[in-house]
Design an enzyme around this catalytic site. Structure first.
Site, PDB file in Angstrom:
ATOM      1  N   GLU A   1      -2.547 -10.408   6.789  1.00  0.00           N
ATOM      2  CA  GLU A   1      -2.533  -9.129   7.056  1.00  0.00           C
ATOM      3  C   GLU A   1      -4.025  -8.609   6.738  1.00  0.00           C
ATOM      4  OE1 GLU A   1       0.149  -6.928   4.679  1.00  0.00           O
ATOM      5  OE2 GLU A   1       0.277  -5.241   5.795  1.00  0.00           O
TER       6      GLU A   1
ATOM      7  N   HIS B   1      10.986  -4.217   5.542  1.00  0.00           N
ATOM      8  CA  HIS B   1      11.171  -4.204   3.771  1.00  0.00           C
ATOM      9  C   HIS B   1      12.239  -3.064   3.810  1.00  0.00           C
ATOM     10  CE1 HIS B   1       7.650  -6.638   3.009  1.00  0.00           C
ATOM     11  NE2 HIS B   1       7.142  -6.141   4.292  1.00  0.00           N
TER      12      HIS B   1
ATOM     13  N   HIS C   1      10.780  -8.393  10.716  1.00  0.00           N
ATOM     14  CA  HIS C   1       9.788  -7.795   9.606  1.00  0.00           C
ATOM     15  C   HIS C   1      10.087  -6.355   9.219  1.00  0.00           C
ATOM     16  CE1 HIS C   1       5.422  -8.202   8.271  1.00  0.00           C
ATOM     17  NE2 HIS C   1       6.160  -7.375   7.406  1.00  0.00           N
TER      18      HIS C   1
ATOM     19  N   HIS D   1       4.261 -13.439   4.327  1.00  0.00           N
ATOM     20  CA  HIS D   1       3.109 -12.502   4.571  1.00  0.00           C
ATOM     21  C   HIS D   1       1.682 -13.264   4.551  1.00  0.00           C
ATOM     22  CE1 HIS D   1       6.055  -9.389   4.342  1.00  0.00           C
ATOM     23  NE2 HIS D   1       5.288  -8.400   4.567  1.00  0.00           N
TER      24      HIS D   1
ATOM     25  N   ASP E   1       7.884  -3.159   9.725  1.00  0.00           N
ATOM     26  CA  ASP E   1       7.660  -3.295   8.341  1.00  0.00           C
ATOM     27  C   ASP E   1       7.956  -2.279   7.387  1.00  0.00           C
ATOM     28  OD1 ASP E   1       5.837  -4.576   6.764  1.00  0.00           O
ATOM     29  OD2 ASP E   1       3.853  -3.709   7.271  1.00  0.00           O
ATOM     30  N   ASP E   2       7.206  -0.924   7.195  1.00  0.00           N
ATOM     31  CA  ASP E   2       7.987   0.080   6.564  1.00  0.00           C
ATOM     32  C   ASP E   2       8.176   1.312   7.275  1.00  0.00           C
ATOM     33  OD1 ASP E   2       7.700  -1.605   3.732  1.00  0.00           O
ATOM     34  OD2 ASP E   2       5.769  -1.754   4.806  1.00  0.00           O
TER      35      ASP E   2
HETATM   36  N1  ADE Z   1       5.605  -4.801   1.078  1.00  0.00           N
HETATM   37  C1  ADE Z   1       5.970  -4.066   1.781  1.00  0.00           C
HETATM   38  N2  ADE Z   1       5.319  -3.892   2.963  1.00  0.00           N
HETATM   39  C2  ADE Z   1       4.328  -4.674   2.894  1.00  0.00           C
HETATM   40  C3  ADE Z   1       3.342  -5.074   3.649  1.00  0.00           C
HETATM   41  N3  ADE Z   1       3.105  -4.362   4.701  1.00  0.00           N
HETATM   42  N4  ADE Z   1       2.498  -6.118   3.109  1.00  0.00           N
HETATM   43  C4  ADE Z   1       2.734  -6.791   2.190  1.00  0.00           C
HETATM   44  N5  ADE Z   1       3.563  -6.272   1.398  1.00  0.00           N
HETATM   45  C5  ADE Z   1       4.455  -5.463   1.744  1.00  0.00           C
HETATM   46 ZN    ZN Z   2       5.705  -6.527   5.604  1.00  0.00          ZN
END
Ligand code: ADE
Ligand code: ZN
Length: 324
Positions: free
Chosen positions: A198, A17, A15, A195, A276-277
């Site tokens: 969340e 991006h 996971h 996703h 994630d990011d």
């Molecule tokens: N795009 C990038 N990060 C995300 C996240 N945590 N939730 C949904 N879309 C995303």
């Molecule tokens: Zn994500």
């Protein structure tokens, strides 16, 4: 907990991006290279914007910053930088999301995005680094029809792709709206993820499984609110790709100690730890293992189990129960 131990565990990142691995320094370098104006004075000002209330407040900054990505070389450099960090964290395979619509809508050919990312993946594997797999994600905020069009646009690039997923703004955009896109993606033989849970309710996780037929749930944090759903996830062995540090930064959970991952693990759900990011949330995958272990009192054996689960949940073998 010892970082060397965590980094020494072979693991998969499931996971991530790729646009969320764009560090501010590289963002400004690419902005200069491409003559793109970012609405932040400098790296420090951009970092100051990394204080998020919720998912949307993050997405606004994330979509703004990714406008610096314009050429195949940019996407290559982005993935190369991520893969180097992942390698240092013990990642042997990275199944990475990207958002095609956010690039094609700016006039960037999909071929340039896919070529740049894939080339970085090939170079990584050739030099003993992580193997890269690509998962094209539909952004929910552009709606179901555009999602179907996006899937069709993937066909010429099918050989470079492993999966199809869905991300972006969750609440108010339930998974069932996107059933046709997932049907089309399965028709291309892509492995499907979404996703869900969340910010959205447990019902969205049920829909992702039962209506979209996904093989893994990305996040799934709110599944913990529904005991029947937890039993279903455990019984089916559906992996959750969880992102503890992200969930704190986007206020999905109040603090790491309250993260549902240990409870889901105890309930027999196949959970994995991911970043994630990471450029925006301040932690790559090993940081997520470490922070979670610290806050929730996980042992070295627990972390080794989580790393093994990530390898087991990879899209290397045949499809799972929903893969047609
Ligand atoms: N795009 C990038 N990060 C995300 C996240 N945590 N939730 C949904 N879309 C995303
Ligand atoms: Zn994500």
């Amino acid at each position: 907990m010892d970082r060397t131990f965590v980094a020494g565990l072979p693991k998969a990142e499931l996971h991530l991006h790729i646009e969320g691995s764009l560090e501010p320094e590289l963002a400004f370098e690419l902005a200069a290279r491409n003559g793109v104006d970012l609405p932040y004075a400098d790296v420090a000002a951009l970092r100051r914007a990394f204080s998020f209330r919720d998912l949307q407040s993050f997405l606004d900054v994330y979509y703004t910053c990714m406008t610096v990505l314009r050429t195949a070389e940019d996407f290559h450099d982005l993935a190369e930088a991520y893969l180097a960090r992942a390698r240092a964290d013990g990642v042997v395979r990275a199944e990475v999301f990207f958002d095609p619509q956010e690039h094609t809508s700016r006039g960037i050919p999909l071929a340039d995005v896919v070529t740049g990312l894939s080339r970085a993946g090939e170079e990584s594997a050739e030099t003993g680094g992580p193997h890269l797999a690509l998962i094209a994600c539909a952004v929910r905020h552009r709606g179901p029809e555009e999602a179907v069009e996006m899937v069709h646009s993937l066909e010429p690039h099918r050989e470079q792709l492993t999966g199809f997923g869905m991300d972006s703004t969750e609440v108010g955009l339930p998974p069932r709206l996107f059933a046709a896109a997932f049907e089309a993606a399965r028709g291309l033989g892509l492995r499907c993820v979404a996703h869900a849970g969340e910010e959205g309710p447990p019902e969205y996780v049920w829909e992702a499984i039962d209506v979209l037929g996904v093989e893994r749930i990305d996040h799934g944090a709110r599944a913990i609110e529904d005991a029947a759903l937890v039993r279903r996830l455990a019984a089916d062995g559906t992996p959750l790709t969880m992102c503890p540090v992200s969930n704190v930064r986007l206020r999905v959970v109040p603090e790491l100690a309250a993260h549902p991952l240990p409870r889901l693990l105890d309930a027999g759900v196949r959970v994995t730890v991911n970043s994630d990011d990471p450029a925006y949330f301040g932690g790559y995958v090993a940081d997520n293992y470490l922070a979670l272990a610290e806050a929730c009192g996980l042992s070295e054996a627990d972390l080794a189990g989580l790393a093994q689960s990530s390898l087991d949940a990879c899209f290397t073998g045949a499809g799972g129960p929903h893969h047609r």
